[in-house]
Write an enzyme that holds these catalytic residues in place. Structure first.
Site, short mmCIF file in Angstrom:
data_model
loop_
_atom_site.label_atom_id
_atom_site.label_comp_id
_atom_site.label_asym_id
_atom_site.label_seq_id
_atom_site.Cartn_x
_atom_site.Cartn_y
_atom_site.Cartn_z
N ARG A 174 -0.40 5.00 21.80
CA ARG A 174 -0.88 6.20 20.99
C ARG A 174 -1.63 7.13 21.77
O ARG A 174 -2.90 6.75 22.44
CB ARG A 174 -1.48 5.57 19.92
CG ARG A 174 -1.02 4.79 18.94
CD ARG A 174 -1.14 4.43 17.62
NE ARG A 174 -0.47 3.28 17.21
CZ ARG A 174 0.54 3.39 16.20
NH1 ARG A 174 1.22 4.76 16.28
NH2 ARG A 174 1.24 2.43 15.72
N ASP A 196 -3.13 6.52 -2.79
CA ASP A 196 -2.03 5.94 -2.39
C ASP A 196 -1.41 4.90 -3.24
O ASP A 196 -2.00 4.67 -4.47
CB ASP A 196 -2.32 5.32 -0.90
CG ASP A 196 -3.33 4.17 -0.90
OD1 ASP A 196 -4.08 3.84 -1.70
OD2 ASP A 196 -3.14 3.25 0.14
N SER A 199 -0.74 0.14 20.60
CA SER A 199 -0.49 -0.12 19.19
C SER A 199 -0.67 -1.78 19.05
O SER A 199 -0.50 -2.33 19.95
CB SER A 199 1.11 -0.01 19.07
OG SER A 199 1.51 -0.47 17.90
N GLY A 200 -1.02 -2.30 17.93
CA GLY A 200 -1.16 -3.64 17.54
C GLY A 200 0.24 -4.35 17.45
O GLY A 200 0.11 -5.47 17.43
N THR A 201 1.29 -3.60 17.31
CA THR A 201 2.47 -4.34 16.75
C THR A 201 3.79 -3.86 17.64
O THR A 201 4.81 -4.81 17.92
CB THR A 201 2.90 -3.98 15.42
OG1 THR A 201 2.93 -2.46 15.16
CG2 THR A 201 1.85 -4.49 14.65
N SER A 245 0.80 -1.28 -0.03
CA SER A 245 0.00 0.03 0.16
C SER A 245 0.85 1.09 -0.07
O SER A 245 1.58 1.54 -0.87
CB SER A 245 -0.82 0.08 1.26
OG SER A 245 -1.89 1.26 1.27
#
Length: 568
Positions: free
Chosen positions: A540, A295, A533-535, A67
């Protein structure tokens, strides 16, 4: 599982050893990393796609893209039978599959999962699973595509169909179309959205306040990605619609996503490369130049104008305002069909229209939509949550501020709309009610209901602005965004934060939400929330208030609370 199948997986998987010291996680964007370490992962996602096809007895999609990431990155994700993203129930298996350390462990995981899910493996060599493959323009795409094919070939009876270089939304559309029994080539995609656009444009009323012809100039930044080639092809099908394509990525032009594209424009709020003083809008009457950015894989779209007082800066029209534009139009058309004075049919069906946002949506947009009388709901961050919630409405509209979103229409609404149009065409053909029905039918075919799609979204915006006689300036002034600030706080353990109510309230650690509320109370129109955060071990922080100074202060205060509660 028969020995023949095990042997095949063992033989091929030994050619694709996993990277050492890397733990991969399947999220909203699928797996995404530096392309050099993804070969094994893409191979295994090929296996996953084949198993998913067998489980659902449907066509599945596998898209290779990163992306809006830099050109050296790549990624892979699955499109489910509906054309949407892989069901969340299968994400843990995807993680385990990607991180299996050796072929034997891989076999054990697959055997366990196949038995648990009761997946019907076939041994007669006949086609039993079909996966459509797509990739964007990244140099690493071809080699990763071959790894995906090998993964699919590792499951007896599974076959892959290479759709070539396509946008991510095109592949999702193709999967959805195939599973609905429709033709699903790239030409069919272009044909549907171009025909629907022409139909919509043919229904635009004549107005004295229409935007002047000079304002029909549209310049599109294609992020030097796959969208450039596809937009040029679409433009030809629309007989050269007045648009200029820049940063197409063709003939070696520019670097993918480098200071160009929707993600860059939306985050930095500066002009992309290739734009400058010649693109300043003409600030008289309604005549202003419109600019848009896609994008890298053309699933996000934002609009902007180049500021006249500082040609490096832009006035952004983001996904929140795109959502508002679409919601206003659809609400108006339903009002024509159902309002006072409209021809009453025997069907008293009342379609339910819902708008779906995340907590990151600017508070001014949420207030604006609610003031229009629309039902607005929040979900956790991530397109998969937005899409799932939107599907619960007769008409569900969702967009993130980054420009990713779409509109979903239920089958009951489509059946009602087609019946309304049929009756109106026989009793009051050419009436405003029938035109409204035809416009809505055109929208259901123009918008990509599988996933966010910058190309179909671009045509939707253009048609609706023309229909309403609006300039981009008038659209941008629907409401004024509240100033906001986002921060990151590095913490020891992000899992210590547990949220509820669409991530707007903190349940754990105890006491932090009360402290955040106290800070919010100090600000005019203050709002703030935190989420893990997911990772990464990062929390945040988002804050907004009536002034930028207040939003900055609120964000900093909340960030200090996070550090105090989680790092002390």
């Amino acid at each position: 599982m028969k020995e023949e199948q095990k042997s095949l997986i063992l033989k091929i998987s030994s050619q694709y050893p996993p990277p050492q010291g890397v733990k991969l996680s399947y999220g909203t964007a699928g797996f995404r990393e530096d392309a050099s370490i993804l070969v094994s992962t893409v191979y295994r996602v090929g296996i996953l796609a084949a198993l998913r096809s067998l489980k659902t007895q449907s066509v599945i999609g596998l898209m290779i893209t990163a992306s809006h990431n830099k050109v050296n990155d790549n990624g892979v994700k699955i499109a489910d039978p509906s054309g949407g993203m892989l069901t969340q129930d299968w994400e843990p298996f995807a993680d385990r599959l990607a991180n299996a350390q050796d072929p034997q462990n891989l076999i054990e995981l697959i055997v366990e999962f196949v038995e648990k899910e009761n997946i019907p493996l076939h041994w007669d060599g006949m086609r039993s699973a079909e996966i459509l493959l797509g990739r964007d323009t990244r140099p690493s795409g071809e080699s990763l595509l071959q790894a995906a094919k090998q993964g699919i070939d590792s499951i007896i009876g599974a076959v892959s169909v290479d759709m070539g270089i396509v946008t991510t939304p095109q592949l999702h559309w193709m999967v959805r179309a195939r599973n609905q029994g429709m033709k699903a080539t790239e030409f069919d995609y272009f044909q549907q959205i171009s025909d629907s656009f022409r139909c919509f444009m043919g229904l635009i009323p004549t107005k004295s306040d229409q935007v002047s012809e000079g304002a029909d100039k549209l310049i599109v930044d294609c992020a030097n990605g796959v969208g450039g080639e596809k937009l040029i092809a679409l433009k030809k099908m629309l007989n050269g619609k007045a648009m200029e394509v820049r940063n197409s990525g063709l003939e070696g032009e520019g670097e993918l996503n480098e200071r160009v594209g929707a993600d860059f424009v939306q985050k930095e709020k500066v002009v992309p490369l290739g734009f400058g003083t010649e693109d300043v809008g003409i600030s008289i009457l309604l005549s202003e130049l419109r600019c848009a950015s896609l994008d890298g894989d053309a699933d996000r779209l934002v609009y902007f104008t180049v500021a006249s007082n500082n040609t490096s800066r832009i006035d952004l029209v983001d996904g929140d305002k795109m959502l508002s534009l679409f919601a206003i139009f659809i609400k108006d058309q339903i009002g024509i069909l159902k309002g006072e004075g409209a021809k009453k049919t025997t069907n008293n069906y009342e379609p339910r229209l819902g708008v779906v946002q995340t907590a990151y949506a600017n508070g001014a947009s949420t207030d604006y939509l609610k003031n229009l009388g629309l039902e607005v709901v929040l979900t956790p961050t991530g397109v998969k949550y937005l899409h799932e919630k939107a599907a619960q409405y007769d008409i569900g509209i969702y967009f993130e501020a980054n420009g990713h979103g779409t509109i979903l229409f239920s089958q009951s609404f489509l059946s009602w709309l087609e019946a309304e149009n049929k009756e109106l065409s026989s009793t009051s053909k050419g009436s405003e009610e029938q035109k409204a029905a035809l416009r809505l039918l055109a929208v259901t075919k123009l918008i990509n209901q599988a996933v966010g799609d910058a190309l179909s979204g671009l045509l939707m915006v253009e048609a609706i602005l023309k229909h309403m006689g609006w300039s981009i300036h008038k659209w941008s002034e629907l409401y004024q965004d509240l100033p906001s600030r986002m921060l990151k706080v590095i913490v020891k353990d992000r899992t210590a934060v547990v949220t509820t109510n669409a991530e707007t309230e903190v349940v754990k650690p105890t006491g932090i939400q009360d402290a955040i509320n106290a800070e919010i109370a100090k600000c005019s129109r203050g709002r703030s929330f935190i989420r893990p955060s997911g990772t990464e071990d990062i929390i945040r922080v988002y804050a907004e208030a009536s002034t930028q100074e207040a939003a900055d202060s609120l964000a900093n205060s909340v960030a200090k609370l996070v550090d105090q509660f989680l790092n002390s």
